[in-house]
Design an enzyme around this catalytic site. Structure first.
Site, mmCIF file in Angstrom:
data_model
loop_
_atom_site.group_PDB
_atom_site.id
_atom_site.type_symbol
_atom_site.label_atom_id
_atom_site.label_comp_id
_atom_site.label_asym_id
_atom_site.label_seq_id
_atom_site.Cartn_x
_atom_site.Cartn_y
_atom_site.Cartn_z
ATOM 1 N N CYS B 34 0.816 -1.217 0.000
ATOM 2 C CA CYS B 34 0.000 0.000 0.000
ATOM 3 C C CYS B 34 0.848 1.264 0.000
ATOM 4 O O CYS B 34 0.329 2.356 -0.209
ATOM 5 C CB CYS B 34 -0.904 0.053 1.219
ATOM 6 N N CYS B 103 -2.915 7.965 7.116
ATOM 7 C CA CYS B 103 -1.577 8.095 7.724
ATOM 8 C C CYS B 103 -1.679 8.348 9.221
ATOM 9 O O CYS B 103 -0.871 7.844 10.001
ATOM 10 C CB CYS B 103 -0.793 9.228 7.061
#
Lengths: 394, 148
Positions: B34, B103
């Site tokens: 990813c 994130c």
């Protein structure tokens, strides 16, 4: 600022800018008007059309001005599909690594009942003629394959592919947005039916493009309205854009050999020097690619942070990482040539123009390895690779 | 610009970056496929986090969220570190683009993974249900959603 993203867009050259300015306030007539202001504007538009035709070895009547490469691609596909529907042929062949202007249009066509075959492009990023031959069915109404790839710059054997298409009497379109102005393009010699051009890829303005459509190939309008562009593309003509595109293309064709040789020297220097970075890889065929295209992957790092750090050093470049593509997956182009996700995330694209200098390239050659080694230092992926807990892919 | 000044500051000048010798706990989350992996190291003394280090493979916001998360848990009790939420990380950074929210989730999960490692090394029982599987869909489902 060192601008190295010329496949993204280019700077309008000073001669193009100069050629365009009079159309703001001196030659501003509507080309459809009967009065002198309109007719003079029309003459300029037709001169631009003629100049573009000559650069592509097309007839003047085969050149249609559009708003850019995306419109040209959409138009070519819509028109060919309309003919396909009339003939009850609903199969399209394309390549796996086309620009989204093609791929997303074809996705829509799939929803409308068309079948699409995506030809593989292999590790070198080049379509095989034998794959095309094998993919053709009696229902194929359109073959659309790009002339040069926008990310890795690989050049496709368009003449060979178009010959196969002709043999089966199928419409052949090529998205030549990255090719026109960069490699010689002779539509007659190639034997294609349609071709897309974008003005801003060769120091022309944004917002203007061309669709070449061979005489005898039916062309249905995409945009309806007035009778502009011989009733094929409605909307008041963007004469300033058309003139800008034509001047930029004439310049690009004239300077092509000289510019290509300069760009290739700088590009090869980049390849040579940055290949010294351990666990790096050149993406796409090394020889059969645009002279200005550099694309490499560096293992263990992620492209967006590389770009941001390059930007801090005054270098504008591009990457195929997921973060920069705005999706969860990295570039479909890099995946199509067999890169694993991890390696595709760590890619760097540098695309040169005639304005780049050796001094700039030397600075890039000094800067990129420093940034790559910093990012590797703080990368758990690189740590695992170094310890042997993860296997090197490149 | 894509990122706030604070995000750029933490990306360009990450705090507590680097590997740690002989840590008391290590947590790693994310997936190279990813494009994001975070590893967090802790030194713990008497139940208090006395030092934190991180290394991150990922985009600018992945590095920035790791950096600020280390600042936010340093000096805290190990149980308090578990309270660090991704929203708190986003707020501390002055916001993140909506497609980068994952994130901040990774940063929260990296801290949790390190704390979990500490619990396991020290035979301390903990609630396993509190931890996500760290796979991409789990983390990315936070993207492009309005944040409270």
């Amino acid at each position: 600022m060192i601008y190295l993203d010329n496949a993204g867009t280019t700077k309008v050259s000073s001669s193009v800018k100069k050629a365009m300015l009079p159309y703001l306030d001196e030659i501003y007539g509507n080309a459809s008007s009967l009065h002198n202001a309109g007719q003079i504007a029309k003459e300029h538009l037709e001169k631009a059309r003629d100049d573009v035709a000559k650069c592509l070895n097309a007839l003047k009547d085969e050149i249609f001005f559009t708003s850019g490469g995306t419109e040209s691609d959409n138009w070519a596909i819509e028109s060919a599909c309309k003919i396909g529907e009339i003939q009850n042929k609903k199969h399209i062949i394309t390549s796996a690594f086309e620009h989204h202007a093609i791929l997303n249009k074809l996705k829509e066509k799939e929803k409308q009942g068309f079948k699409v075959t995506y030809l593989p492009v292999y590790e070198n990023g080049i379509v095989k003629a034998s794959d095309l031959e094998n993919a053709i069915t009696e229902n194929t109404c359109l073959i659309t394959i790009m002339m040069a790839n926008n990310e890795i710059g690989t050049i496709q054997p368009i003449k060979e592919l178009a010959t196969i298409s002709q043999k089966h009497n199928i419409i052949f379109h090529t998205d030549a947005v990255q090719a026109v102005g960069h490699i010689p393009v002779d539509v007659k010699d190639l034997g294609i039916n349609m071709l897309s051009v974008s003005g801003h890829k060769f120091h022309g303005p944004k917002g203007v493009g061309v669709l070449y459509c061979k005489k005898g190939t039916p062309l249905f309008p995409l945009i309806n309205g007035g009778a502009q562009e011989k009733n094929k593309r409605a909307g008041t003509e963007n004469i300033m854009g058309a003139v800008g595109l034509s001047v930029a293309l004439k310049n690009a064709v004239e300077e092509m050999e000289k510019v290509n040789s300069k760009e290739q020297k700088l590009r090869d220097k980049l390849f040579y020097s940055l290949s010294k970075i351990p666990h790096s890889k050149i993406n796409g065929d090394k020889k059969n690619r645009l002279a200005n295209n550099f694309n490499m992957s560096f293992e263990g790092i992620e492209g967006e942070s590389l770009l941001l750090l390059l930007n801090e050093k005054g270098i504008c470049a591009s990457s195929g990482s997921a973060c920069t593509s705005g999706s969860l997956d990295p570039s479909h182009v890099l995946l199509s040539i067999g890169l694993i996700h991890e390696v595709a995330h760590g890619s760097l694209r540098i695309t040169l123009s005639k304005y780049n200098t050796l001094k700039e390239i030397n600075y890039v050659i000094k800067t990129v390895p420093e940034i790559v080694s910093y990012l590797r230092e703080i990368s758990p992926v690189w740590d695992e690779l170094e310890k042997g807990e993860r296997k090197h892919a490149i | 610009m894509l990122y706030s000044e604070k995000v750029m500051d933490h990306f360009l000048h990450p705090r507590n970056v680097g590997k740690m010798e002989n840590p008391d706990a290590v947590g790693e989350v994310g997936n190279a496929k990813c494009g994001d992996i975070m590893r967090m190291y802790l030194k713990v003394d008497n139940g208090v986090i006395t030092d934190v280090k991180f290394i991150t493979f990922g985009c600018g916001s992945a590095i920035a969220t790791s950096s600020i998360a280390t600042e936010m848990i340093k000096g805290k009790k190990i149980d308090e570190a578990l309270e660090l939420s991704n929203q708190a990380v986003v707020e501390a950074l002055g916001g993140l683009p909506s497609h980068k929210i994952h994130c901040s989730v990774l940063a929260e999960e990296a801290v949790k993974a390190a704390v979990k490692d500490y619990y396991e090394r020290n035979n301390i029982s903990y609630n396993k249900a509190k931890y996500c599987s760290n796979d991409c869909p789990c983390v990315h489902e936070f993207d492009n959603k309005p944040q409270n």
